[in-house]
Design a protein around this motif. Structure first.
Motif, PDB file in Angstrom:
ATOM      1  N   GLY A  57      44.710 -91.632   1.354  1.00  0.00           N
ATOM      2  CA  GLY A  57      44.151 -90.614   2.229  1.00  0.00           C
ATOM      3  C   GLY A  57      45.233 -90.008   3.094  1.00  0.00           C
ATOM      4  N   LYS A  58      44.834 -89.506   4.258  1.00  0.00           N
ATOM      5  CA  LYS A  58      45.750 -88.909   5.218  1.00  0.00           C
ATOM      6  C   LYS A  58      45.476 -89.506   6.593  1.00  0.00           C
ATOM      7  CE  LYS A  58      47.530 -85.559   2.522  1.00  0.00           C
ATOM      8  NZ  LYS A  58      48.988 -85.370   2.252  1.00  0.00           N
ATOM      9  N   ASN A  59      46.548 -89.671   7.389  1.00  0.00           N
ATOM     10  CA  ASN A  59      46.340 -90.129   8.758  1.00  0.00           C
ATOM     11  C   ASN A  59      46.165 -88.929   9.695  1.00  0.00           C
ATOM     12  OD1 ASN A  59      48.896 -89.086   9.265  1.00  0.00           O
ATOM     13  ND2 ASN A  59      49.882 -91.076   9.470  1.00  0.00           N
ATOM     14  N   GLU A  60      46.129 -89.192  11.000  1.00  0.00           N
ATOM     15  CA  GLU A  60      45.868 -88.124  11.957  1.00  0.00           C
ATOM     16  C   GLU A  60      46.999 -87.098  12.025  1.00  0.00           C
ATOM     17  OE1 GLU A  60      47.883 -91.538  14.017  1.00  0.00           O
ATOM     18  OE2 GLU A  60      46.199 -91.279  12.627  1.00  0.00           O
ATOM     19  N   LEU A  61      48.178 -87.454  11.510  1.00  0.00           N
ATOM     20  CA  LEU A  61      49.296 -86.512  11.462  1.00  0.00           C
ATOM     21  C   LEU A  61      49.394 -85.817  10.117  1.00  0.00           C
ATOM     22  CD1 LEU A  61      52.036 -88.666  13.250  1.00  0.00           C
ATOM     23  CD2 LEU A  61      50.706 -86.780  14.212  1.00  0.00           C
ATOM     24  N   ASN A  62      48.370 -86.017   9.285  1.00  0.00           N
ATOM     25  CA  ASN A  62      48.320 -85.448   7.936  1.00  0.00           C
ATOM     26  C   ASN A  62      49.384 -86.046   7.021  1.00  0.00           C
ATOM     27  OD1 ASN A  62      46.826 -83.719   6.228  1.00  0.00           O
ATOM     28  ND2 ASN A  62      48.490 -82.239   6.231  1.00  0.00           N
ATOM     29  N   LYS A  63      49.853 -87.237   7.368  1.00  0.00           N
ATOM     30  CA  LYS A  63      50.792 -87.951   6.506  1.00  0.00           C
ATOM     31  C   LYS A  63      50.003 -88.795   5.518  1.00  0.00           C
ATOM     32  CE  LYS A  63      54.575 -91.306   6.499  1.00  0.00           C
ATOM     33  NZ  LYS A  63      55.400 -92.252   7.291  1.00  0.00           N
ATOM     34  N   ARG A 122      57.266 -94.279   2.331  1.00  0.00           N
ATOM     35  CA  ARG A 122      56.726 -92.944   2.082  1.00  0.00           C
ATOM     36  C   ARG A 122      55.343 -92.737   2.687  1.00  0.00           C
ATOM     37  NH1 ARG A 122      58.766 -90.061  -2.385  1.00  0.00           N
ATOM     38  NH2 ARG A 122      60.585 -90.973  -3.344  1.00  0.00           N
ATOM     39  N   PHE A 123      54.555 -93.814   2.745  1.00  0.00           N
ATOM     40  CA  PHE A 123      53.158 -93.702   3.163  1.00  0.00           C
ATOM     41  C   PHE A 123      52.926 -94.508   4.442  1.00  0.00           C
ATOM     42  CE2 PHE A 123      52.757 -91.843  -0.834  1.00  0.00           C
ATOM     43  CZ  PHE A 123      51.442 -91.554  -1.192  1.00  0.00           C
ATOM     44  N   ASP A 124      51.978 -94.043   5.242  1.00  0.00           N
ATOM     45  CA  ASP A 124      51.501 -94.814   6.378  1.00  0.00           C
ATOM     46  C   ASP A 124      50.583 -95.908   5.836  1.00  0.00           C
ATOM     47  OD1 ASP A 124      50.907 -95.523   9.036  1.00  0.00           O
ATOM     48  OD2 ASP A 124      49.087 -94.304   8.987  1.00  0.00           O
ATOM     49  N   ILE A 125      50.903 -97.160   6.114  1.00  0.00           N
ATOM     50  CA  ILE A 125      50.156 -98.282   5.543  1.00  0.00           C
ATOM     51  C   ILE A 125      49.046 -98.696   6.507  1.00  0.00           C
ATOM     52  CG2 ILE A 125      50.318-100.654   4.699  1.00  0.00           C
ATOM     53  CD1 ILE A 125      53.248-100.021   3.989  1.00  0.00           C
ATOM     54  N   TRP A 221      54.182 -86.035  15.430  1.00  0.00           N
ATOM     55  CA  TRP A 221      54.910 -86.616  14.302  1.00  0.00           C
ATOM     56  C   TRP A 221      56.231 -87.203  14.791  1.00  0.00           C
ATOM     57  CZ3 TRP A 221      53.315 -85.491   8.949  1.00  0.00           C
ATOM     58  CH2 TRP A 221      54.099 -86.158   8.005  1.00  0.00           C
ATOM     59  N   ARG A 222      56.952 -86.440  15.612  1.00  0.00           N
ATOM     60  CA  ARG A 222      58.236 -86.892  16.129  1.00  0.00           C
ATOM     61  C   ARG A 222      58.069 -88.138  17.006  1.00  0.00           C
ATOM     62  NH1 ARG A 222      62.381 -85.496  20.078  1.00  0.00           N
ATOM     63  NH2 ARG A 222      64.343 -84.887  19.065  1.00  0.00           N
ATOM     64  N   GLU A 223      57.066 -88.108  17.876  1.00  0.00           N
ATOM     65  CA  GLU A 223      56.791 -89.263  18.736  1.00  0.00           C
ATOM     66  C   GLU A 223      56.489 -90.506  17.908  1.00  0.00           C
ATOM     67  OE1 GLU A 223      53.589 -87.872  21.084  1.00  0.00           O
ATOM     68  OE2 GLU A 223      54.843 -86.544  22.335  1.00  0.00           O
ATOM     69  N   ASN A 224      55.768 -90.321  16.808  1.00  0.00           N
ATOM     70  CA  ASN A 224      55.424 -91.445  15.954  1.00  0.00           C
ATOM     71  C   ASN A 224      56.667 -92.055  15.306  1.00  0.00           C
ATOM     72  OD1 ASN A 224      53.245 -93.039  14.609  1.00  0.00           O
ATOM     73  ND2 ASN A 224      54.107 -92.132  12.763  1.00  0.00           N
ATOM     74  N   LEU A 248      59.771 -79.437   7.581  1.00  0.00           N
ATOM     75  CA  LEU A 248      59.314 -80.539   8.430  1.00  0.00           C
ATOM     76  C   LEU A 248      60.511 -81.360   8.891  1.00  0.00           C
ATOM     77  CD1 LEU A 248      57.140 -82.222   9.746  1.00  0.00           C
ATOM     78  CD2 LEU A 248      56.767 -83.383   7.564  1.00  0.00           C
ATOM     79  N   ALA A 249      61.439 -81.636   7.973  1.00  0.00           N
ATOM     80  CA  ALA A 249      62.639 -82.392   8.320  1.00  0.00           C
ATOM     81  C   ALA A 249      63.458 -81.665   9.381  1.00  0.00           C
ATOM     82  CB  ALA A 249      63.478 -82.628   7.070  1.00  0.00           C
ATOM     83  N   ALA A 250      63.656 -80.359   9.196  1.00  0.00           N
ATOM     84  CA  ALA A 250      64.444 -79.578  10.143  1.00  0.00           C
ATOM     85  C   ALA A 250      63.774 -79.526  11.514  1.00  0.00           C
ATOM     86  CB  ALA A 250      64.653 -78.165   9.607  1.00  0.00           C
ATOM     87  N   SER A 251      62.471 -79.397  11.537  1.00  0.00           N
ATOM     88  CA  SER A 251      61.740 -79.324  12.804  1.00  0.00           C
ATOM     89  C   SER A 251      61.891 -80.616  13.599  1.00  0.00           C
ATOM     90  CB  SER A 251      60.260 -79.036  12.546  1.00  0.00           C
ATOM     91  OG  SER A 251      60.086 -77.786  11.929  1.00  0.00           O
ATOM     92  N   ILE A 252      61.775 -81.761  12.913  1.00  0.00           N
ATOM     93  CA  ILE A 252      61.924 -83.043  13.596  1.00  0.00           C
ATOM     94  C   ILE A 252      63.345 -83.207  14.112  1.00  0.00           C
ATOM     95  CG2 ILE A 252      61.831 -85.542  13.309  1.00  0.00           C
ATOM     96  CD1 ILE A 252      59.072 -84.087  13.343  1.00  0.00           C
ATOM     97  N   VAL A 253      64.321 -82.843  13.304  1.00  0.00           N
ATOM     98  CA  VAL A 253      65.732 -82.977  13.692  1.00  0.00           C
ATOM     99  C   VAL A 253      66.074 -82.054  14.861  1.00  0.00           C
ATOM    100  CG1 VAL A 253      68.106 -82.499  12.942  1.00  0.00           C
ATOM    101  CG2 VAL A 253      66.572 -83.815  11.466  1.00  0.00           C
ATOM    102  N   MET A 254      65.610 -80.819  14.823  1.00  0.00           N
ATOM    103  CA  MET A 254      66.000 -79.823  15.810  1.00  0.00           C
ATOM    104  C   MET A 254      65.104 -79.805  17.044  1.00  0.00           C
ATOM    105  SD  MET A 254      66.947 -76.734  13.153  1.00  0.00           S
ATOM    106  CE  MET A 254      68.050 -75.843  14.261  1.00  0.00           C
TER     107      MET A 254
END
Length: 281
Positions: A57-63, A122-125, A221-224, A248-254
């Motif tokens: 499925g997906k978690n609250e962050l859509n991961k 890769r997945f939120d367990i 997402w970043r806080e997580n 998504l990667a660039a947004s978290i990094v920047m």
């Protein structure tokens, strides 16, 4: 490595419903089942064989999220999960066609697949506890290791990469295939594209702060990533981490909303977008 022949049966011609997969010369069988078709799956004669299962499925962050479980009667156990909160919409069940797996076997498999999912990252367990590793004979362990290898292959073929190591999925052959971001507030990261996203390498540094305009979803997402230890107190990634997209990667990094296809650049200053356009000419 050998070539593999996979047999796939799509029930009712609906690829979003139920699919049965088998490998030649393997006694295992893998079912993909949509949540709303569990009742149809339960009608099969092998539905209540002993086995393991994965709820996706997906978690609250859509991961992407996964729950890893085992059962002596798979179908009955899956029906119990219909009472769970809506954190899953599809499941994959793995059984042996001859029903030779016992409780110790599936407890062993459950633990091993849990560890594989942890290592893959890769997945939120969803599991709240680490499954217990049962004791099995040396003979059974060898058999189960082969069972795991074959099951992983079929689960991956069905589109779920929860157990696939990032390093095995890398297509990076040399430094020229790496991309960089060096930006304000200390952002200094290296990564590379893979078939299902973008990997930011271990020790990459993210911006020390975020901009007010950064979307709430990206902030969470970043806080997580900080809270689960993926990024440490020095703003560095503690392991290679795969994102679903370069953006998504660039947004978290920047620390801000970003278009990764124009922000990530190789040693020659070419962006991902420019390289893709050149390759597709």
């Amino acid at each position: 490595m050998f070539n593999k022949t996979i047999q796939m049966f799509i029930f009712d011609g609906n690829p979003n419903g139920r699919i049965m997969c088998e490998l030649s010369n393997w006694n295992g069988r893998v079912y993909k089942i949509a949540r709303n078709e569990l009742n149809l799956f339960s009608d099969r004669c092998d539905a209540n064989n002993t086995g393991i299962y994965f709820l996706f499925g997906k978690n609250e962050l859509n991961k992407d999220s996964i729950y890893i479980g085992e059962a002596e009667k798979v179908s009955d156990r899956l029906k119990q999960h219909l009472n769970d909160h809506v954190y899953w919409n599809e499941c994959v069940a793995v059984i042996s066609k001859d029903n030779l797996l016992n409780k110790a076997h599936v407890k062993f498999l459950e633990h091993k697949f849990y560890k594989l999912a942890i290592d893959a990252g890769r997945f939120d367990i969803v599991n709240s506890t680490v499954p217990t590793l049962s004791s099995v004979s040396e003979y059974d362990e060898a058999m189960l290791d082969e069972f795991i290898s074959n099951a992983k292959l079929l689960v991956n073929t069905l589109g779920y990469k929860a157990f696939e190591s990032i390093s095995l999925n890398s297509n990076v052959k040399n430094a020229a295939e790496l991309y960089h971001i060096k930006a304000t507030r200390g952002a200094d990261a290296i990564g590379y594209t893979v078939s299902d996203g973008f990997v930011v390498k271990k020790d990459s540094i993210v911006a020390s702060t975020i901009t007010p305009s950064m979307s709430e979803n990206l902030k969470r997402w970043r806080e997580n990533l900080f809270s689960d230890g993926t990024i440490n107190s020095k703003n560095a990634f503690t392991k290679d981490y795969i994102f679903s997209s370069p953006s998504l990667a660039a947004s978290i990094v920047m620390g801000r909303n970003a278009n990764g296809r124009t922000e990530w650049k190789n040693d020659h200053g070419a962006t991902i977008k420019q390289i893709e356009e050149t390759q597709n000419v």
